[in-house]
Design an enzyme around this catalytic site. Structure first.
Site, PDB file in Angstrom:
ATOM      1  N   ASP A  56       1.689   2.992   2.952  1.00 41.19           N
ATOM      2  CA  ASP A  56       0.582   4.254   3.130  1.00 41.19           C
ATOM      3  C   ASP A  56       1.605   5.510   3.479  1.00 41.19           C
ATOM      4  OD1 ASP A  56      -1.631   5.602   3.390  1.00 41.19           O
ATOM      5  OD2 ASP A  56      -2.816   4.890   5.011  1.00 41.19           O
ATOM      6  N   GLU A  95     -10.116   2.566   9.031  1.00 42.22           N
ATOM      7  CA  GLU A  95      -8.926   3.778   9.881  1.00 42.22           C
ATOM      8  C   GLU A  95      -9.073   4.517  10.999  1.00 42.22           C
ATOM      9  OE1 GLU A  95      -6.695   6.117   6.688  1.00 42.22           O
ATOM     10  OE2 GLU A  95      -5.258   6.115   7.971  1.00 42.22           O
ATOM     11  N   HIS A 103       0.637  -0.834  -0.082  1.00 41.06           N
ATOM     12  CA  HIS A 103      -0.020  -0.202  -0.427  1.00 41.06           C
ATOM     13  C   HIS A 103       1.383   1.648  -0.189  1.00 41.06           C
ATOM     14  CE1 HIS A 103      -3.420   2.161   0.229  1.00 41.06           C
ATOM     15  NE2 HIS A 103      -2.964   3.066   1.974  1.00 41.06           N
ATOM     16  N   ARG A 123     -16.228   5.810   2.486  1.00 40.88           N
ATOM     17  CA  ARG A 123     -16.549   7.329   2.429  1.00 40.88           C
ATOM     18  C   ARG A 123     -16.359   8.398   1.320  1.00 40.88           C
ATOM     19  NH1 ARG A 123     -12.583  10.930   2.769  1.00 40.88           N
ATOM     20  NH2 ARG A 123     -11.208   9.113   3.951  1.00 40.88           N
ATOM     21  N   HIS A 165       0.991   5.352  -1.276  1.00 39.21           N
ATOM     22  CA  HIS A 165       0.935   6.783  -2.091  1.00 39.21           C
ATOM     23  C   HIS A 165       1.987   7.522  -2.258  1.00 39.21           C
ATOM     24  CE1 HIS A 165      -3.316   5.979  -0.236  1.00 39.21           C
ATOM     25  NE2 HIS A 165      -2.893   6.149   0.735  1.00 39.21           N
ATOM     26  N   HIS A 170      -6.025  -1.314   6.687  1.00 35.13           N
ATOM     27  CA  HIS A 170      -6.040  -0.823   7.523  1.00 35.13           C
ATOM     28  C   HIS A 170      -6.571  -1.228   8.439  1.00 35.13           C
ATOM     29  CE1 HIS A 170      -3.738   3.119   6.885  1.00 35.13           C
ATOM     30  NE2 HIS A 170      -4.854   3.053   5.989  1.00 35.13           N
ATOM     31  N   HIS A 196     -11.597   3.814  -3.150  1.00 40.73           N
ATOM     32  CA  HIS A 196     -10.915   5.283  -2.115  1.00 40.73           C
ATOM     33  C   HIS A 196     -11.307   4.455  -0.304  1.00 40.73           C
ATOM     34  CE1 HIS A 196      -9.501   7.842   0.938  1.00 40.73           C
ATOM     35  NE2 HIS A 196      -9.026   8.284   0.161  1.00 40.73           N
ATOM     36  N   HIS A 200      -9.601   1.052   1.360  1.00 39.02           N
ATOM     37  CA  HIS A 200      -9.423   1.358   2.294  1.00 39.02           C
ATOM     38  C   HIS A 200     -10.273   1.705   3.610  1.00 39.02           C
ATOM     39  CE1 HIS A 200      -6.985   5.498   1.055  1.00 39.02           C
ATOM     40  NE2 HIS A 200      -5.666   3.801   1.257  1.00 39.02           N
TER      41      HIS A 200
HETATM   42 ZN   LIG Z   1      -3.615   4.663   1.913  1.00 36.81          ZN
END
Ligand SMILES: [Zn+2]
Length: 421
Positions: free
Chosen positions: A314, A229, A54, A202, A56, A263, A199, A226
């Site tokens: 991450d 988290e 994972h 949410r 970004h 997560h 994503h 995700h």
């Molecule tokens: Zn992430």
């Protein structure tokens, strides 16, 4: 070209053996066993390369810049951190995302990661309009991976609401069209695979989750999201759907053997049961979760259910696979007040479980991709360690500084001290 590497030791999850050669051909391991002839690697142990499941890549740009309180936000937390991350994401362009991704992937190789799963959600111009090539930013990230030589699983990630306009696609069909195009473009790129992501519950509504789940299942693609988290995300999901995030994912048909939940920090027991029933996996990102104040991975409950576990860097607050693995066990110890917690069935130490989470396997085996790391046995962190204790010394007492070389696809991509990598 066929080549046999003869290190002092070959490491697996249970120990380290001398007199073992690893033979590499066409980017794969073709033999691991007793050998006397080959290229000697004195002072080195060979081990599988680590999976970073994972990333970004652009968030590497926040390194060191978010470790102070902003006067406008005297109570700093995940949500204020996110504002700074959005500010960084808002300023990215194809050149700059390429540059920061290259830096991230280069550091990963130096730390012993040979594969990265990039969870990519910055897609469009800052105002949300498409680039001339709607996948321009995803391609810039891919080219950065190819420049460094790391193996890439690229996940274009759906974003429907919230966040920045440049994250969002107007419809799930428009998003999946871009995924189709990216998959076609990536064909013939030997170190690149394309999956798909959403994503979070949410940012992605139920209808999109259903479509993306269907799409991933149809083509047997890895699909990541995700979930769990932060407590607020769970409260919002319950308010909207009367379900917790993983319950929603199960009802939307998003869960399956190729699904990874990133997560799962606050996942309840019932949610973990659902992941188990669907054969889904969990990716933990302990250094980021610690940095953001997310909470503690329920690692003991994950082990009890035999859920497949991986690790990711991450936000790249740290890039060090040994530290991620160590944190998983350390968290379990802090939570339980005991030691040696994550001991899998028929084992006596947490080390095999942790190394499996990092390598995706128990050791180098014929048939695996030729993705390997060279460990410097003369490093001070490993001085005086008995061969049989080397795996545990790596997990519990070492850092990425012990990595002296990294091989991907049978080629050396990183040499410590070499300014050209
Ligand atoms: Zn992430």
């Amino acid at each position: 070209m066929r080549q046999t590497l003869l290190p002092d030791l070959v490491v697996d999850a249970h120990g380290a053996s001398s007199g073992v050669g690893i033979t590499v051909e066409h980017g794969r391991l073709v033999a691991v066993g007793p050998a006397t002839e080959g290229e000697r690697l004195p002072g080195r142990a060979l081990a599988p390369g680590f999976f970073n499941d994972h990333s970004h890549a652009f968030q590497r740009g926040l390194r060191g810049a978010v470790e102070q309180v902003e006067p406008s936000h005297p109570r700093d937390d995940f949500w204020t951190w996110r504002e700074q991350m959005y500010a960084l994401a808002g300023g990215l362009a194809p050149d700059s995302i390429h540059e920061v991704s290259r830096r991230s992937y280069g550091e990963m190789l130096s730390a012993g990661y040979t594969t990265v799963t990039e969870f990519h959600y910055v897609h469009h111009h800052p105002d949300g309009t498409k680039y001339e090539d709607p996948n321009a930013l995803a391609k810039a990230v891919t080219l950065a991976a190819e420049d460094t030589g790391i193996r890439l699983l690229l996940l274009p990630v759906a974003y429907a609401r919230g966040g920045l306009p440049r994250f969002r696609d107007p419809s799930v069909q428009a998003f999946l069209q871009r995924v189709d195009d990216l998959r076609e473009w990536s064909e013939g790129r030997p170190l690149v695979e394309v999956g798909v992501g959403a994503h979070s519950v949410r940012a992605v509504p139920r209808g999109w989750l259903e479509e993306i789940g269907r799409y991933a299942r149809r083509d047997d693609l890895p699909v990541h999201i995700h979930a769990d988290e932060q407590p607020r995300e769970i409260e919002e999901c319950q308010a909207e759907h009367r379900l917790r995030p993983v319950e929603l994912l199960a009802e939307a048909g998003f869960l399956g053997p190729s699904t990874t939940i990133v997560h799962a920090t606050h996942a309840g027991e019932e949610e973990l049961d659902l992941l188990s029933q669907h054969g889904a996996s969990v990716c933990a990102c302990p250094t980021t979760e610690g940095n953001l104040g997310d909470g503690f991975l329920p690692a003991e409950s994950i082990l009890e259910r035999n859920l497949r576990l991986s690790v990711g860097t991450d936000s790249h607050v740290r890039i060090d696979p040994f530290e991620e693995l160590r944190e998983i066990e350390t968290i379990a110890r802090r939570l339980s007040g005991r030691r040696n917690i994550l001991v899998a069935e028929n084992e006596t130490s947490p080390t095999p479980y942790l190394l499996r989470a990092g390598w995706g396997r128990g050791g180098p085996q014929a048939g695996d991709p030729a993705d390997l790391i060279e460990i410097d046995l003369s490093h001070p962190a490993l001085a005086g360690v008995e061969d049989r204790n080397l795996p545990s010394a790596l997990v519990f007492g070492a850092g990425s500084g012990v990595v002296a070389g990294t091989w991907v696809d049978g080629r050396k991509k990183y040499t410590r001290g070499d300014p050209d990598g």
